[in-house]
Design a protein around this motif. Structure first.
Motif, PDB file in Angstrom:
ATOM      1  N   ASP A   1     -17.138   0.797  -0.722  1.00 20.37           N
ATOM      2  CA  ASP A   1     -16.133   1.852  -0.736  1.00 20.37           C
ATOM      3  C   ASP A   1     -15.494   1.873  -2.125  1.00 20.37           C
ATOM      4  OD1 ASP A   1     -14.453  -0.376  -0.765  1.00 20.37           O
ATOM      5  OD2 ASP A   1     -13.642  -0.012   1.231  1.00 20.37           O
ATOM      6  N   LYS A   2     -14.550   2.785  -2.332  1.00 16.91           N
ATOM      7  CA  LYS A   2     -13.941   2.905  -3.655  1.00 16.91           C
ATOM      8  C   LYS A   2     -13.183   1.640  -4.040  1.00 16.91           C
ATOM      9  CE  LYS A   2     -11.367   5.533  -6.905  1.00 16.91           C
ATOM     10  NZ  LYS A   2     -10.350   6.472  -7.187  1.00 16.91           N
ATOM     11  N   ALA A   3     -12.511   1.009  -3.096  1.00 21.69           N
ATOM     12  CA  ALA A   3     -11.781  -0.224  -3.404  1.00 21.69           C
ATOM     13  C   ALA A   3     -12.748  -1.319  -3.877  1.00 21.69           C
ATOM     14  CB  ALA A   3     -10.971  -0.696  -2.198  1.00 21.69           C
TER      15      ALA A   3
ATOM     16  N   THR B   1     -12.725  -2.816  -7.616  1.00 27.19           N
ATOM     17  CA  THR B   1     -12.595  -4.265  -7.754  1.00 27.19           C
ATOM     18  C   THR B   1     -13.723  -4.805  -8.627  1.00 27.19           C
ATOM     19  OG1 THR B   1     -11.456  -4.471  -5.632  1.00 27.19           O
ATOM     20  CG2 THR B   1     -12.533  -6.457  -6.486  1.00 27.19           C
TER      21      THR B   1
ATOM     22  N   SER C   1       1.061  -0.414 -10.398  1.00 30.38           N
ATOM     23  CA  SER C   1       1.664  -1.441  -9.558  1.00 30.38           C
ATOM     24  C   SER C   1       3.165  -1.222  -9.451  1.00 30.38           C
ATOM     25  CB  SER C   1       1.360  -2.824 -10.137  1.00 30.38           C
ATOM     26  OG  SER C   1       2.002  -3.821  -9.384  1.00 30.38           O
TER      27      SER C   1
ATOM     28  N   ASP D   1       1.751   1.202  -5.924  1.00 27.44           N
ATOM     29  CA  ASP D   1       0.375   1.290  -5.447  1.00 27.44           C
ATOM     30  C   ASP D   1      -0.081  -0.104  -5.008  1.00 27.44           C
ATOM     31  OD1 ASP D   1      -2.585   1.085  -5.570  1.00 27.44           O
ATOM     32  OD2 ASP D   1      -2.452   3.173  -6.256  1.00 27.44           O
ATOM     33  N   PRO D   2      -0.335  -0.307  -3.699  1.00 31.71           N
ATOM     34  CA  PRO D   2      -0.665  -1.655  -3.214  1.00 31.71           C
ATOM     35  C   PRO D   2      -1.988  -2.199  -3.764  1.00 31.71           C
ATOM     36  CG  PRO D   2      -0.871  -0.043  -1.448  1.00 31.71           C
ATOM     37  CD  PRO D   2      -0.298   0.677  -2.620  1.00 31.71           C
ATOM     38  N   PHE D   3      -2.979  -1.336  -3.979  1.00 34.53           N
ATOM     39  CA  PHE D   3      -4.255  -1.806  -4.518  1.00 34.53           C
ATOM     40  C   PHE D   3      -4.056  -2.368  -5.921  1.00 34.53           C
ATOM     41  CE2 PHE D   3      -8.056  -1.086  -7.122  1.00 34.53           C
ATOM     42  CZ  PHE D   3      -8.959  -1.889  -6.450  1.00 34.53           C
ATOM     43  N   TYR D   4      -3.401  -1.601  -6.790  1.00 35.10           N
ATOM     44  CA  TYR D   4      -3.214  -2.057  -8.163  1.00 35.10           C
ATOM     45  C   TYR D   4      -2.208  -3.195  -8.259  1.00 35.10           C
ATOM     46  CZ  TYR D   4      -6.439   1.428  -9.685  1.00 35.10           C
ATOM     47  OH  TYR D   4      -7.591   2.145  -9.865  1.00 35.10           O
ATOM     48  N   ARG D   5      -1.287  -3.276  -7.300  1.00 31.16           N
ATOM     49  CA  ARG D   5      -0.386  -4.436  -7.248  1.00 31.16           C
ATOM     50  C   ARG D   5      -1.210  -5.704  -7.006  1.00 31.16           C
ATOM     51  NH1 ARG D   5       5.235  -6.081  -7.354  1.00 31.16           N
ATOM     52  NH2 ARG D   5       5.143  -8.139  -6.480  1.00 31.16           N
ATOM     53  N   GLN D   6      -2.128  -5.629  -6.051  1.00 37.66           N
ATOM     54  CA  GLN D   6      -2.992  -6.773  -5.743  1.00 37.66           C
ATOM     55  C   GLN D   6      -3.902  -7.100  -6.916  1.00 37.66           C
ATOM     56  OE1 GLN D   6      -5.680  -6.149  -2.456  1.00 37.66           O
ATOM     57  NE2 GLN D   6      -6.184  -8.306  -2.305  1.00 37.66           N
ATOM     58  N   VAL D   7      -4.505  -6.073  -7.508  1.00 37.02           N
ATOM     59  CA  VAL D   7      -5.391  -6.280  -8.651  1.00 37.02           C
ATOM     60  C   VAL D   7      -4.619  -6.885  -9.819  1.00 37.02           C
ATOM     61  CG1 VAL D   7      -6.710  -5.051 -10.437  1.00 37.02           C
ATOM     62  CG2 VAL D   7      -7.067  -4.504  -8.027  1.00 37.02           C
TER      63      VAL D   7
END
Length: 184
Positions: free
Chosen positions: A49-51, A55, A110, A114-120
């Motif tokens: 998927d895009k995530a 990643t 982040s 944005d939770p994805f970029y916060r995690q990244v």
């Protein structure tokens, strides 16, 4: 290496180049597929998927950054002040500009929640923290962790100040002020 794996790796390299050149705003499936010379459906096949795709791209970019740091001479532990000077000197090279700009984009996304970029961003920061600890000669592990945190603050501050056009402030901090300081 299987043909599918080789195609995935080649696509990943091209997409990493695309993200470094065009930024995260141009990191949707169709532009990434075009950059990789494939279809968006093949990207989903390769990465799930895009995530998963983002990643993988960001991990590839992080690996390139680490390799560039090592090639730039960041491979022998030093005391904190010397390590700060060396790291800032390496990151001041033009080759690092797109990498630093991308990191600022991740930090901005982040900060916007944005939770994805916060995690990244956190993952990248933790890897960099471990890298920073390995760069330092310190009296003990506690001191090494504290000095790595100082190194990160100093370097990230330099990156931020450069991004907003305050090179004169960076020069003051580095003791290389050329009389260019702008009054507040």
């Amino acid at each position: 290496m299987k043909k599918t794996e080789m195609q995935r790796e080649a696509s990943l390299e091209k997409m990493a180049d695309h993200v470094l050149t065009a930024g995260l705003n141009a990191a949707s499936l169709r532009p990434l597929a075009k950059a990789a010379g494939t279809s968006d459906r093949m990207l989903v096949y390769y990465f799930g998927d895009k995530a998963g795709l983002m990643t993988a791209i960001l991990q590839r970019i992080a690996a390139r950054t680490t390799a560039m740091m090592l090639a730039g001479g960041a491979n022998a532990p030093l005391p904190l002040d010397a390590c700060i000077t060396r790291t800032i000197s390496i990151l001041g090279q033009a080759a690092f500009t797109p990498y630093l700009q991308l990191f600022l984009q991740i930090a901005s996304l982040s900060a916007q929640g944005d939770p994805f970029y916060r995690q990244v961003g956190e993952q990248m920061g933790r890897v960099y923290f471990e890298w920073a600890k390995a760069q330092l000669v310190s009296e003990n592990e506690s001191a090494r962790a504290r000095e790595a945190a100082i190194l990160m603050q100093r370097v990230e501050g330099m990156v931020f100040l450069r991004a907003i056009g305050l090179d004169d402030v960076n020069d003051l901090a580095a003791g290389t002020d050329k009389g260019n300081a702008h009054p507040a």
